[in-house]
Each structure stands twice: as C-alpha cells, then as structure tokens.
Design a protein around this motif. Structure first.
Motif, PDB file in Angstrom:
ATOM      1  N   ALA A   1       0.834  -1.208   0.000  1.00 24.72           N
ATOM      2  CA  ALA A   1       0.000   0.000   0.000  1.00 24.72           C
ATOM      3  C   ALA A   1       0.871   1.261   0.000  1.00 24.72           C
ATOM      4  O   ALA A   1       0.523   2.256  -0.646  1.00 24.72           O
ATOM      5  CB  ALA A   1      -0.948  -0.004   1.199  1.00 24.72           C
ATOM      6  N   LEU A   2       2.008   1.219   0.693  1.00 27.94           N
ATOM      7  CA  LEU A   2       2.945   2.347   0.664  1.00 27.94           C
ATOM      8  C   LEU A   2       3.533   2.511  -0.738  1.00 27.94           C
ATOM      9  O   LEU A   2       3.618   3.628  -1.267  1.00 27.94           O
ATOM     10  CB  LEU A   2       4.076   2.138   1.675  1.00 27.94           C
ATOM     11  CG  LEU A   2       3.718   2.282   3.151  1.00 27.94           C
ATOM     12  CD1 LEU A   2       4.837   1.725   4.024  1.00 27.94           C
ATOM     13  CD2 LEU A   2       3.432   3.725   3.505  1.00 27.94           C
ATOM     14  N   ALA A   3       3.933   1.411  -1.356  1.00 30.99           N
ATOM     15  CA  ALA A   3       4.515   1.453  -2.700  1.00 30.99           C
ATOM     16  C   ALA A   3       3.518   1.980  -3.728  1.00 30.99           C
ATOM     17  O   ALA A   3       3.906   2.672  -4.682  1.00 30.99           O
ATOM     18  CB  ALA A   3       5.008   0.064  -3.104  1.00 30.99           C
ATOM     19  N   GLN A   4       2.240   1.684  -3.538  1.00 32.00           N
ATOM     20  CA  GLN A   4       1.201   2.121  -4.475  1.00 32.00           C
ATOM     21  C   GLN A   4       0.724   3.536  -4.186  1.00 32.00           C
ATOM     22  O   GLN A   4      -0.080   4.091  -4.944  1.00 32.00           O
ATOM     23  CB  GLN A   4       0.007   1.163  -4.426  1.00 32.00           C
ATOM     24  CG  GLN A   4       0.318  -0.239  -4.887  1.00 32.00           C
ATOM     25  CD  GLN A   4       0.703  -0.289  -6.354  1.00 32.00           C
ATOM     26  OE1 GLN A   4       0.229   0.474  -7.175  1.00 32.00           O
ATOM     27  NE2 GLN A   4       1.595  -1.209  -6.682  1.00 32.00           N
ATOM     28  N   GLY A   5       1.173   4.127  -3.088  1.00 32.24           N
ATOM     29  CA  GLY A   5       0.776   5.489  -2.755  1.00 32.24           C
ATOM     30  C   GLY A   5      -0.559   5.603  -2.050  1.00 32.24           C
ATOM     31  O   GLY A   5      -1.112   6.701  -1.936  1.00 32.24           O
ATOM     32  N   VAL A   6      -1.091   4.494  -1.555  1.00 31.88           N
ATOM     33  CA  VAL A   6      -2.375   4.508  -0.848  1.00 31.88           C
ATOM     34  C   VAL A   6      -2.179   4.926   0.608  1.00 31.88           C
ATOM     35  O   VAL A   6      -3.000   5.645   1.166  1.00 31.88           O
ATOM     36  CB  VAL A   6      -3.066   3.132  -0.933  1.00 31.88           C
ATOM     37  CG1 VAL A   6      -4.352   3.103  -0.116  1.00 31.88           C
ATOM     38  CG2 VAL A   6      -3.341   2.766  -2.374  1.00 31.88           C
ATOM     39  N   LEU A   7      -1.080   4.476   1.211  1.00 34.66           N
ATOM     40  CA  LEU A   7      -0.772   4.809   2.602  1.00 34.66           C
ATOM     41  C   LEU A   7       0.482   5.668   2.683  1.00 34.66           C
ATOM     42  O   LEU A   7       1.321   5.640   1.788  1.00 34.66           O
ATOM     43  CB  LEU A   7      -0.527   3.544   3.439  1.00 34.66           C
ATOM     44  CG  LEU A   7      -1.682   2.585   3.647  1.00 34.66           C
ATOM     45  CD1 LEU A   7      -1.237   1.434   4.541  1.00 34.66           C
ATOM     46  CD2 LEU A   7      -2.900   3.266   4.221  1.00 34.66           C
ATOM     47  N   ARG A   8       0.586   6.395   3.778  1.00 35.79           N
ATOM     48  CA  ARG A   8       1.776   7.175   4.113  1.00 35.79           C
ATOM     49  C   ARG A   8       2.139   6.828   5.549  1.00 35.79           C
ATOM     50  O   ARG A   8       1.266   6.514   6.356  1.00 35.79           O
ATOM     51  CB  ARG A   8       1.474   8.661   3.997  1.00 35.79           C
ATOM     52  CG  ARG A   8       2.711   9.523   4.143  1.00 35.79           C
ATOM     53  CD  ARG A   8       2.406  10.997   3.953  1.00 35.79           C
ATOM     54  NE  ARG A   8       3.188  11.685   4.978  1.00 35.79           N
ATOM     55  CZ  ARG A   8       2.733  12.553   5.838  1.00 35.79           C
ATOM     56  NH1 ARG A   8       1.480  12.906   5.816  1.00 35.79           N
ATOM     57  NH2 ARG A   8       3.520  13.095   6.725  1.00 35.79           N
ATOM     58  N   SER A   9       3.419   6.901   5.871  1.00 30.72           N
ATOM     59  CA  SER A   9       3.846   6.612   7.237  1.00 30.72           C
ATOM     60  C   SER A   9       4.508   7.832   7.857  1.00 30.72           C
ATOM     61  O   SER A   9       4.996   8.724   7.149  1.00 30.72           O
ATOM     62  CB  SER A   9       4.827   5.434   7.250  1.00 30.72           C
ATOM     63  OG  SER A   9       6.016   5.779   6.574  1.00 30.72           O
TER      64      SER A   9
END
Length: 88
Positions: free
Chosen positions: A53-61
């Motif tokens: 999800a981070l790689a796809q840009g859906v999530l941010r940390s």
C-alpha cells in the motif's frame, strides 16, 4: 502433503476487513500492530499489505511522537493519503 490447519472465520483476513481497515485509516493513524488487529491477520501479513500500500501510494507513514517514559524508538504510524481521501 499435509492439509492446512482449519481457521475459524474470525481468524481469517477477508476483503471486507481490508476495506474496514482502510476506512479507519482514512481518519486515524494506526500502528502496524493495530492494522494487524483490524485485518485480523498475523503481523507479518499486515507488513506485506502495508508495504504494498505504501509502494502504491495509498498509505503514508510517519513516526509517532515520543512518549515520556517509553523506552525505545516511537512506532511508525500509517494512514491513507490525501489523494485517496485520507488524513495523511
């Protein structure tokens, strides 16, 4: 080949639980542990899902704020990005 152990419905990550977790992360920042609980998945499964999800840009940390008296580094928090309607 041995059969896989049977798991109860309450222990299985389902698409509905994934979408419920995404709905929660649109308004809240969650730790990896909390995401695993939301998904009802092992923490390693949650890590794989979050990484994608981070790689796809859906999530941010982001790093959580340091809490007084807590030993060790603060945990990472995850939320849905603004582009996907979230708070991140």
């Amino acid at each position: 080949m041995r059969p896989l152990p049977q798991r109860r419905e309450s222990e299985v990550m389902t698409p509905g639980r994934l979408f419920d977790a995404l709905k929660t992360m649109r308004t809240e920042w969650l730790t990896m542990r909390e995401i695993g609980i939301e998904l009802r998945a092992h923490e390693n499964t949650a890590k794989v899902w979050v990484r994608e999800a981070l790689a796809q840009g859906v999530l941010r940390s982001k790093l959580a704020e340091k809490q007084e008296g807590r030993i060790g580094p603060p945990p990472l928090l995850y939320a849905v990005t603004r582009e996907w309607g979230g708070v991140a």
